[in-house]
Design a protein around this motif. Structure first.
Motif, PDB file in Angstrom:
ATOM      1  N   PHE A  92       0.824  -1.206   0.000  1.00  0.00           N
ATOM      2  CA  PHE A  92       0.000   0.000   0.000  1.00  0.00           C
ATOM      3  C   PHE A  92       0.859   1.256   0.000  1.00  0.00           C
ATOM      4  O   PHE A  92       1.944   1.291   0.588  1.00  0.00           O
ATOM      5  CB  PHE A  92      -0.892   0.037   1.246  1.00  0.00           C
ATOM      6  N   PHE A  93       0.316   2.283  -0.636  1.00  0.00           N
ATOM      7  CA  PHE A  93       0.804   3.654  -0.516  1.00  0.00           C
ATOM      8  C   PHE A  93       2.265   3.805  -0.951  1.00  0.00           C
ATOM      9  O   PHE A  93       3.156   4.118  -0.148  1.00  0.00           O
ATOM     10  CB  PHE A  93       0.583   4.152   0.907  1.00  0.00           C
ATOM     11  N   GLU A  94       2.472   3.576  -2.235  1.00  0.00           N
ATOM     12  CA  GLU A  94       3.767   3.772  -2.878  1.00  0.00           C
ATOM     13  C   GLU A  94       3.591   4.713  -4.063  1.00  0.00           C
ATOM     14  O   GLU A  94       2.570   4.664  -4.751  1.00  0.00           O
ATOM     15  CB  GLU A  94       4.330   2.440  -3.375  1.00  0.00           C
ATOM     16  N   SER A  95       4.591   5.539  -4.305  1.00  0.00           N
ATOM     17  CA  SER A  95       4.579   6.364  -5.505  1.00  0.00           C
ATOM     18  C   SER A  95       5.089   5.543  -6.681  1.00  0.00           C
ATOM     19  O   SER A  95       6.143   4.894  -6.564  1.00  0.00           O
ATOM     20  CB  SER A  95       5.460   7.598  -5.321  1.00  0.00           C
ATOM     21  N   PRO A  96       4.389   5.535  -7.807  1.00  0.00           N
ATOM     22  CA  PRO A  96       4.891   4.798  -8.979  1.00  0.00           C
ATOM     23  C   PRO A  96       6.295   5.225  -9.387  1.00  0.00           C
ATOM     24  O   PRO A  96       7.062   4.414  -9.923  1.00  0.00           O
ATOM     25  CB  PRO A  96       3.866   5.135 -10.068  1.00  0.00           C
ATOM     26  N   SER A  97       6.673   6.480  -9.105  1.00  0.00           N
ATOM     27  CA  SER A  97       8.001   6.965  -9.489  1.00  0.00           C
ATOM     28  C   SER A  97       9.108   6.406  -8.608  1.00  0.00           C
ATOM     29  O   SER A  97      10.291   6.582  -8.913  1.00  0.00           O
ATOM     30  CB  SER A  97       8.037   8.493  -9.447  1.00  0.00           C
ATOM     31  N   LEU A 111      -4.298   7.256  -4.125  1.00  0.00           N
ATOM     32  CA  LEU A 111      -5.192   7.155  -2.974  1.00  0.00           C
ATOM     33  C   LEU A 111      -4.789   8.074  -1.821  1.00  0.00           C
ATOM     34  O   LEU A 111      -5.555   8.255  -0.880  1.00  0.00           O
ATOM     35  CB  LEU A 111      -5.221   5.706  -2.466  1.00  0.00           C
ATOM     36  N   LEU A 112      -3.585   8.636  -1.901  1.00  0.00           N
ATOM     37  CA  LEU A 112      -3.048   9.389  -0.770  1.00  0.00           C
ATOM     38  C   LEU A 112      -1.997  10.344  -1.314  1.00  0.00           C
ATOM     39  O   LEU A 112      -1.408  10.086  -2.372  1.00  0.00           O
ATOM     40  CB  LEU A 112      -2.408   8.408   0.218  1.00  0.00           C
ATOM     41  N   MET A 113      -1.752  11.432  -0.600  1.00  0.00           N
ATOM     42  CA  MET A 113      -0.656  12.313  -0.999  1.00  0.00           C
ATOM     43  C   MET A 113       0.027  12.905   0.232  1.00  0.00           C
ATOM     44  O   MET A 113      -0.574  13.039   1.306  1.00  0.00           O
ATOM     45  CB  MET A 113      -1.130  13.401  -1.957  1.00  0.00           C
ATOM     46  N   ASP A 114       1.297  13.221   0.040  1.00  0.00           N
ATOM     47  CA  ASP A 114       2.102  13.805   1.120  1.00  0.00           C
ATOM     48  C   ASP A 114       3.287  14.500   0.463  1.00  0.00           C
ATOM     49  O   ASP A 114       3.429  14.487  -0.763  1.00  0.00           O
ATOM     50  CB  ASP A 114       2.558  12.712   2.092  1.00  0.00           C
ATOM     51  N   ASP A 217      10.872  19.053  -0.715  1.00  0.00           N
ATOM     52  CA  ASP A 217      11.837  18.257  -1.482  1.00  0.00           C
ATOM     53  C   ASP A 217      11.131  17.533  -2.623  1.00  0.00           C
ATOM     54  O   ASP A 217      11.631  17.456  -3.732  1.00  0.00           O
ATOM     55  CB  ASP A 217      12.518  17.242  -0.563  1.00  0.00           C
ATOM     56  N   GLN A 218       9.951  17.006  -2.322  1.00  0.00           N
ATOM     57  CA  GLN A 218       9.108  16.382  -3.344  1.00  0.00           C
ATOM     58  C   GLN A 218       7.687  16.282  -2.799  1.00  0.00           C
ATOM     59  O   GLN A 218       7.460  16.230  -1.591  1.00  0.00           O
ATOM     60  CB  GLN A 218       9.612  14.980  -3.727  1.00  0.00           C
ATOM     61  N   THR A 219       6.735  16.288  -3.701  1.00  0.00           N
ATOM     62  CA  THR A 219       5.334  16.013  -3.374  1.00  0.00           C
ATOM     63  C   THR A 219       4.951  14.752  -4.133  1.00  0.00           C
ATOM     64  O   THR A 219       5.294  14.601  -5.310  1.00  0.00           O
ATOM     65  CB  THR A 219       4.431  17.183  -3.806  1.00  0.00           C
ATOM     66  N   TYR A 220       4.286  13.828  -3.452  1.00  0.00           N
ATOM     67  CA  TYR A 220       4.007  12.543  -4.091  1.00  0.00           C
ATOM     68  C   TYR A 220       2.572  12.097  -3.847  1.00  0.00           C
ATOM     69  O   TYR A 220       1.965  12.387  -2.811  1.00  0.00           O
ATOM     70  CB  TYR A 220       4.973  11.456  -3.615  1.00  0.00           C
ATOM     71  N   GLN A 221       2.038  11.406  -4.847  1.00  0.00           N
ATOM     72  CA  GLN A 221       0.738  10.746  -4.748  1.00  0.00           C
ATOM     73  C   GLN A 221       0.981   9.246  -4.671  1.00  0.00           C
ATOM     74  O   GLN A 221       1.780   8.696  -5.440  1.00  0.00           O
ATOM     75  CB  GLN A 221      -0.139  11.100  -5.951  1.00  0.00           C
ATOM     76  N   LEU A 222       0.310   8.618  -3.738  1.00  0.00           N
ATOM     77  CA  LEU A 222       0.603   7.227  -3.397  1.00  0.00           C
ATOM     78  C   LEU A 222      -0.521   6.289  -3.844  1.00  0.00           C
ATOM     79  O   LEU A 222      -1.706   6.594  -3.669  1.00  0.00           O
ATOM     80  CB  LEU A 222       0.831   7.103  -1.892  1.00  0.00           C
ATOM     81  N   SER A 223      -0.127   5.155  -4.376  1.00  0.00           N
ATOM     82  CA  SER A 223      -1.053   4.172  -4.927  1.00  0.00           C
ATOM     83  C   SER A 223      -0.860   2.821  -4.242  1.00  0.00           C
ATOM     84  O   SER A 223       0.039   2.648  -3.410  1.00  0.00           O
ATOM     85  CB  SER A 223      -0.811   4.014  -6.439  1.00  0.00           C
ATOM     86  N   TRP A 257      -5.005  10.521  10.536  1.00  0.00           N
ATOM     87  CA  TRP A 257      -3.546  10.417  10.587  1.00  0.00           C
ATOM     88  C   TRP A 257      -2.850  11.619   9.958  1.00  0.00           C
ATOM     89  O   TRP A 257      -1.656  11.568   9.662  1.00  0.00           O
ATOM     90  CB  TRP A 257      -3.103   9.104   9.941  1.00  0.00           C
ATOM     91  N   GLY A 258      -3.586  12.711   9.763  1.00  0.00           N
ATOM     92  CA  GLY A 258      -2.973  13.943   9.286  1.00  0.00           C
ATOM     93  C   GLY A 258      -2.503  13.884   7.854  1.00  0.00           C
ATOM     94  O   GLY A 258      -1.606  14.640   7.462  1.00  0.00           O
ATOM     95  N   LEU A 259      -3.094  13.003   7.072  1.00  0.00           N
ATOM     96  CA  LEU A 259      -2.720  12.834   5.673  1.00  0.00           C
ATOM     97  C   LEU A 259      -3.762  13.478   4.769  1.00  0.00           C
ATOM     98  O   LEU A 259      -4.814  13.924   5.240  1.00  0.00           O
ATOM     99  CB  LEU A 259      -2.553  11.352   5.355  1.00  0.00           C
ATOM    100  N   ASP A 260      -3.494  13.506   3.478  1.00  0.00           N
ATOM    101  CA  ASP A 260      -4.375  14.169   2.524  1.00  0.00           C
ATOM    102  C   ASP A 260      -4.792  13.225   1.408  1.00  0.00           C
ATOM    103  O   ASP A 260      -4.003  12.366   0.974  1.00  0.00           O
ATOM    104  CB  ASP A 260      -3.686  15.389   1.907  1.00  0.00           C
ATOM    105  N   LEU A 261      -6.003  13.424   0.927  1.00  0.00           N
ATOM    106  CA  LEU A 261      -6.465  12.727  -0.258  1.00  0.00           C
ATOM    107  C   LEU A 261      -5.913  13.417  -1.504  1.00  0.00           C
ATOM    108  O   LEU A 261      -5.718  14.633  -1.509  1.00  0.00           O
ATOM    109  CB  LEU A 261      -7.990  12.728  -0.329  1.00  0.00           C
ATOM    110  N   PRO A 262      -5.676  12.672  -2.576  1.00  0.00           N
ATOM    111  CA  PRO A 262      -5.290  13.313  -3.839  1.00  0.00           C
ATOM    112  C   PRO A 262      -6.481  14.059  -4.426  1.00  0.00           C
ATOM    113  O   PRO A 262      -7.638  13.793  -4.057  1.00  0.00           O
ATOM    114  CB  PRO A 262      -4.876  12.127  -4.717  1.00  0.00           C
ATOM    115  N   PRO A 263      -6.253  15.003  -5.330  1.00  0.00           N
ATOM    116  CA  PRO A 263      -7.366  15.791  -5.891  1.00  0.00           C
ATOM    117  C   PRO A 263      -8.471  14.934  -6.493  1.00  0.00           C
ATOM    118  O   PRO A 263      -9.648  15.265  -6.348  1.00  0.00           O
ATOM    119  CB  PRO A 263      -6.681  16.641  -6.967  1.00  0.00           C
TER     120      PRO A 263
END
Length: 272
Positions: A92-97, A111-114, A217-223, A257-263
Motif C-alpha cells: 500500500f501507498f507507494e509512488s509509482p516513481s 489514494l493518498l498524498m504527502d 523536497d518532493q510532493t508525491y501521490q501514493l497508490s 492520521w494527518g494525511l491528505d487525499l489526492p485531488p
C-alpha cells in the motif's frame, strides 16, 4: 413426453441451484508487504501494523469478511527484492516513481498524498535560503527512501559520495539530532509533512525550534501496488476499497492520521 421434459427441466434447475455462485472474494488471502513509513504505516513492538494502514486493513476485513490480510515485514531497502521474489502480493501507498514503473507491477489510481520537507534548527539569522545549497550541508535521511534532491537515488554508497549524508531508520532520531545542535553530524533532516505535523502536535514546544523549508523536497501521490501473479489486481483492490471510499470512512481514516487525499478522490468524496 411433455411431462418427461418438464420433469427433466425441474431436475436440472434443482441441480443447478446446488452449485455455489462464483464469489470473487471467497476466502481470499492477501499478503501485504509492510515497512516502517509513519504515519502511513508503523510496526510496533508486537510486530503489529499501526498507523493508517493498520486501521485500513482492519476496516477492509470488517467489510469483506471473506478476505484476510497477512502482513509480511519487509524494509524500505528490501521491498523491491521481496516483491520480485513474490514474498507479498500487495504493498500500500507507494509512488509509482519510486522504481515501480520499472517492474511488471499493477498500479492503482492515487489514494493518498504527502510531501517531504527540509528541517533545520531555527537559529538567529537563518531563513529558507539555508536549504538552497544542500550539498554544503550535513544531511540526515532515512535509508532506502527516495528523495528529490538526490534524483530519487537510493544507493547509500553513491549518495555518500555525492553528499554529506548520514542514514538512519527513524524520523524521531533524525529530529533529535537536529534538536541536539550538532552541525558536524546533522544540519538538515528530511521529514514527510504528515509525520512532522504529528510530531509537532505531540511536542508543541518544538514548533519554534525548527526552521521548515517553504518548498518541499518532493510532493508525491501514493497508490497500491500489486504483484502480477498475486490473487488480486490493482483494480480488485480498488473494488475492495470502494465501500469505504463511498461511505466517507476512508477519508476519515486519512484525516485521522494527518494525511491528505489526492485531488481525484477529494472531488469524488465531496460529492457524497
Amino acid at each position: 413426453m411433455p411431462r418427461i421434459r418438464c420433469l427433466c427441466k425441474l431436475v436440472f434447475l434443482a441441480l443447478f441451484s446446488l452449485v455455489p455462485l462464483p464469489n470473487a472474494w471467497a476466502k481470499t488471502d492477501i499478503v501485504v508487504g509492510v515497512y516502517d513509513f509513519p504515519p502511513v504505516a508503523r510496526i510496533d513492538e508486537d510486530k503489529k501494523v499501526t498507523g493508517l494502514l493498520g486501521d485500513l486493513l482492519r476496516e477492509l476485513e470488517t467489510v469483506h469478511q471473506n478476505v484476510t490480510f497477512r502482513v509480511f515485514h519487509t524494509s524500505s531497502k528490501r521491498r523491491y527484492l521481496d516483491f520480485d521474489a513474490h514474498r507479498y502480493d500487495v504493498i500500500f501507498f507507494e509512488s509509482p516513481s519510486w522504481e515501480w514503473q520499472d517492474k511488471q507491477a499493477l498500479i492503482s489510481p492515487p489514494l493518498l498524498m504527502d510531501e517531504d520537507l527540509y528541517i533545520a534548527l531555527n537559529k538567529p539569522g537563518r531563513n529558507a535560503s539555508f536549504f538552497d545549497d544542500l550539498d554544503q550541508r550535513n544531511i540526515v535521511a532515512l535509508s532506502g527512501y527516495h528523495y528529490g534532491f538526490a534524483g530519487m537515488e537510493t544507493d547509500s554508497q553513491e549518495l555518500e559520495q555525492r553528499f554529506n549524508i548520514e542514514f538512519s531508520d527513524s524520523h524521531s532520531r533524525n529530529l533529535n539530532l537536529i534538536k541536539a545542535d550538532r552541525p558536524s553530524v546533522a544540519q538538515v533532516a528530511i521529514i514527510n509533512d504528515s509525520y512532522l505535523q504529528m510530531h509537532l502536535d505531540q511536542h508543541p514546544e518544538d514548533r519554534d525550534r525548527f526552521l521548515i523549508s517553504e518548498q518541499p523536497d518532493q510532493t508525491y501521490q501514493l497508490s497500491i501496488i500489486t504483484h502480477p501473479e498475486g490473487p488480486v489486481t490493482a483494480r480488485d483492490m480498488m473494488d475492495l476499497l470502494a465501500p469505504l471510499i463511498e461511505s466517507g470512512r476512508y477519508r476519515s481514516l486519512v484525516q485521522k492520521w494527518g494525511l491528505d487525499l489526492p485531488p481525484s478522490l477529494l472531488s469524488d468524496s465531496s460529492d457524497n
